[in-house]
Design an enzyme around this catalytic site. Structure first.
Site, PDB file in Angstrom:
ATOM      1  N   SER A 156       0.800  -1.222   0.000  1.00 25.81           N
ATOM      2  CA  SER A 156       0.000   0.000   0.000  1.00 25.81           C
ATOM      3  C   SER A 156       0.829   1.267   0.000  1.00 25.81           C
ATOM      4  CB  SER A 156      -0.961  -0.041   1.170  1.00 25.81           C
ATOM      5  OG  SER A 156      -1.700  -1.229   1.067  1.00 25.81           O
ATOM      6  N   ARG A 171       7.366   6.235  -4.466  1.00 26.51           N
ATOM      7  CA  ARG A 171       7.881   6.861  -3.244  1.00 26.51           C
ATOM      8  C   ARG A 171       7.299   6.135  -2.050  1.00 26.51           C
ATOM      9  NH1 ARG A 171       3.988  10.229  -5.358  1.00 26.51           N
ATOM     10  NH2 ARG A 171       2.067  10.187  -4.133  1.00 26.51           N
ATOM     11  N   ASP A 209      -4.014  -1.517  -1.307  1.00 25.13           N
ATOM     12  CA  ASP A 209      -5.089  -1.887  -0.369  1.00 25.13           C
ATOM     13  C   ASP A 209      -6.456  -1.344  -0.791  1.00 25.13           C
ATOM     14  OD1 ASP A 209      -4.246   0.681   0.198  1.00 25.13           O
ATOM     15  OD2 ASP A 209      -4.137   0.421   2.364  1.00 25.13           O
TER      16      ASP A 209
HETATM   17  C1  BGC Z   1      -0.388   5.143   0.205  1.00 24.37           C
HETATM   18  C2  BGC Z   1      -1.471   4.432  -0.585  1.00 24.37           C
HETATM   19  C3  BGC Z   1      -2.337   3.606   0.355  1.00 24.37           C
HETATM   20  C4  BGC Z   1      -2.857   4.462   1.495  1.00 24.37           C
HETATM   21  C5  BGC Z   1      -3.714   3.688   2.480  1.00 24.37           C
HETATM   22  C6  BGC Z   1      -0.992   5.909   1.367  1.00 24.37           C
HETATM   23  O1  BGC Z   1       0.026   6.466   2.154  1.00 24.37           O
HETATM   24  O2  BGC Z   1       0.305   6.056  -0.623  1.00 24.37           O
HETATM   25  O3  BGC Z   1      -0.895   3.615  -1.572  1.00 24.37           O
HETATM   26  O4  BGC Z   1      -3.405   3.072  -0.372  1.00 24.37           O
HETATM   27  O5  BGC Z   1      -1.764   5.031   2.194  1.00 24.37           O
HETATM   28  O6  BGC Z   1      -3.037   2.650   3.070  1.00 24.37           O
END
Ligand code: BGC
Length: 522
Positions: A156, A171, A209
């Site tokens: 995620s 990133r 996620d």
């Molecule tokens: C991430 C996402 C993720 C979200 C929730 C963010 O910091 O960049 O990819 O879906 O957090 O977990």
């Protein structure tokens, strides 16, 4: 000014008016469109190569792992084919030092070891049988196809996906920071460590996620209508939604456009809305938001997330509290028995209180304070005493803290409404002619529902989070009271487990189709 007025003044700094919400929705839609057209935009709008949502009839045994917040989860999921599933899982906290490890190998080998332990514990027979066979057969190709678990990898963080099980890390977010992983294919990093342990597991799908949440909700949600949006309001925030393929202009002519399955005419897009409006054109900004941003490893990035999600709300509140304590005239947490000039001895905040430390206040405290209706705010005072070294907080102190906590939580919910409304409006889900003609109080029937799956600690535990979202939705142009009623928000637990399993299943199907096609052509 007395404490109550001071607290109201600070709370007012977090107000986010209906007019501001409406302006932000328009800007959100503009940034969504921009992200579909070209790469390198603030909101990444990442094509996921997942082109269909499930309908509940899918079957089979799959594995899933989930990396993306505080814990690492390993699960196996049995999809029963009737909208139900059974799930076995284990969970470990990710050691803090691995989140900022020197090399990605340290993190990924830890993950592979957890998968090995899980297999030995929960699928021991299968695991030992395949390992034994492997040792005796010495097949060059390793395990036979039927012996391998297909695994959905929920990762995620923002990833530039180039295929269903391939993508490079753009990133890190949420406090992770391992420089050598950026730009690498995270599926390969995991597969290499799995192979090093000779595990019968193939990383079949790479899943954000939010995409998992969307799939899980679609598999389990009531009625025939598929789910439009999967959203996380937890440690971080983000959303993934079903978009028309022809709107994803940046895919045309790209080197990966051959990997696109065009049969449904749709594709799930991972918005990465955490980075909406990093430029702060429409986002609210207080001195506390500014100080928090400076403390993070990624200043100026994920500015939307830093105002919404669980990783940050506690710190915003802590900064506001410390400001009030330092301005001694406000009287917050003051120790009436002291006449010293040193702030540490005029307050009932212990010198070693976590409140003096950056990130010392957990976001769960906001839920506790906001939801505290006990006599004299006893629950809040007890928590302050037990967990935060505030030994003699008065009812007025607790009330002041509650007021500010509530304002921060409410702003987060109203910002969340901006994202939800923008996705619903951008995909034209509410503009049916009967919408324009129907009165606000007309009942909504099942087929008209726009389904949204959500997960994360804020939606689950923050008191009234959804109601604040709904209150804001009703004030948004193009949504209004009737539109708000058509938006069905449902918790989709286990998105990162069952959702990832569903994508592993889709990936497996696509791989088999491709193989058949290849044989056919030979
Ligand atoms: C991430 C996402 C993720 C979200 C929730 C963010 O910091 O960049 O990819 O879906 O957090 O977990």
């Amino acid at each position: 000014m007395g404490l109550a007025q001071e607290a109201s003044r600070v709370a007012a700094e977090f107000e986010y008016s209906d007019a501001q919400v409406n302006k932000a929705v328009k800007e959100f839609i503009r940034q969504m469109d921009e992200g579909l057209e070209k790469s390198g935009t603030t909101m990444s709008q990442i094509p996921t190569y997942v082109t269909a949502v499930p309908n509940g009839t899918e079957k089979g045994l799959y594995m899933a792992v989930d990396l993306g917040g505080t814990n690492f989860r390993v699960c196996s999921i049995n999809l029963n084919g009737d909208s139900t599933f059974s799930l076995t899982q284990s969970k470990v906290a990710i050691p803090k030092e691995l989140m900022v490890a020197q090399t990605s190998k340290e993190l990924f080998s830890f993950l592979a070891k957890q998968i090995a332990t899980f297999l030995q514990t929960h699928h021991g027979e299968h695991y030992h049988a395949t390992i034994r066979r492997r040792a005796t057969i010495h097949s060059e190709s390793g395990f036979e196809e039927r012996e391998i678990f297909n695994l959905g990898f929920t990762f995620s963080f923002p990833v530039q996906q180039v295929g269903i099980n391939k993508g490079t890390l753009i990133r890190w977010t949420k406090g992770f920071d391992i420089a050598d992983a950026v730009g690498k294919d995270v599926c390969k990093l995991l597969q290499d460590e799995i192979d090093a342990l000779h595990l019968p597991v193939r990383v079949a799908a790479l899943v954000n996620d939010t995409v998992g949440t969307l799939m899980a909700r679609s598999y389990t949600s009531p009625g025939k209508t598929g789910t439009l949006l999967g959203a996380i309001f937890g440690t971080g925030t983000n959303g993934a939604y079903v978009e028309k393929l022809d709107k994803v202009k940046k895919l045309n002519g790209s080197e990966n456009s051959d990997n696109v399955d065009r049969t449904t005419g749709e594709m799930i897009i991972n918005t990465e809305w955490g980075s909406f409006d990093n430029e702060l054109r429409v986002l609210p900004n207080t001195p506390y938001d500014n100080s928090l941003d400076k403390e993070t490893p990624n200043p100026g990035i994920q500015m939307f997330e830093k105002r919404i999600s669980g990783m940050f709300l506690g710190e915003i509140l802590r900064l506001a509290i410390v400001d009030l304590v330092k301005e001694r005239k406000t009287g917050l947490f003051s120790d009436d028995n002291s006449s010293s000039n040193d702030v540490h001895s005029t307050t009932c905040l212990a010198e070693n209180s976590p409140l003096w430390q950056p990130w010392g206040l957990d976001t769960s405290f906001l839920s506790i304070a906001h939801g505290d209706n006990s006599n004299g705010f006893k629950v809040t005072r007890q928590t302050l005493d037990k967990d935060y070294g505030v030994h003699a907080a008065s009812a007025e102190d607790a009330e002041a803290v509650k007021l500010i906590a509530a304002a921060i939580g409410k702003r987060a919910a109203r910002l969340s409404a901006v994202a939800i409304a923008a996705v619903v409006l951008a995909t034209d889900k509410l503009s049916s002619p009967q919408d324009i003609a129907t009165a606000d109080d007309t009942p909504v029937n099942e087929d008209e529902m726009v389904d949204i799956g959500v997960d994360g600690s804020l939606v689950e535990f923050y008191p009234g989070f959804e109601e604040y979202i709904r209150e804001a939705l009703r004030q948004i142009e193009g949504v209004g009271k009737h539109g708000e009623k058509r938006i069905r928000i449902g918790i989709a637990k286990d998105g990162s487990g069952v959702g990832a399993a569903l994508i592993a299943l889709v990936a497996d199907k696509l791989a088999k189709q491709a193989q058949l096609k290849e044989y056919g052509e030979e």
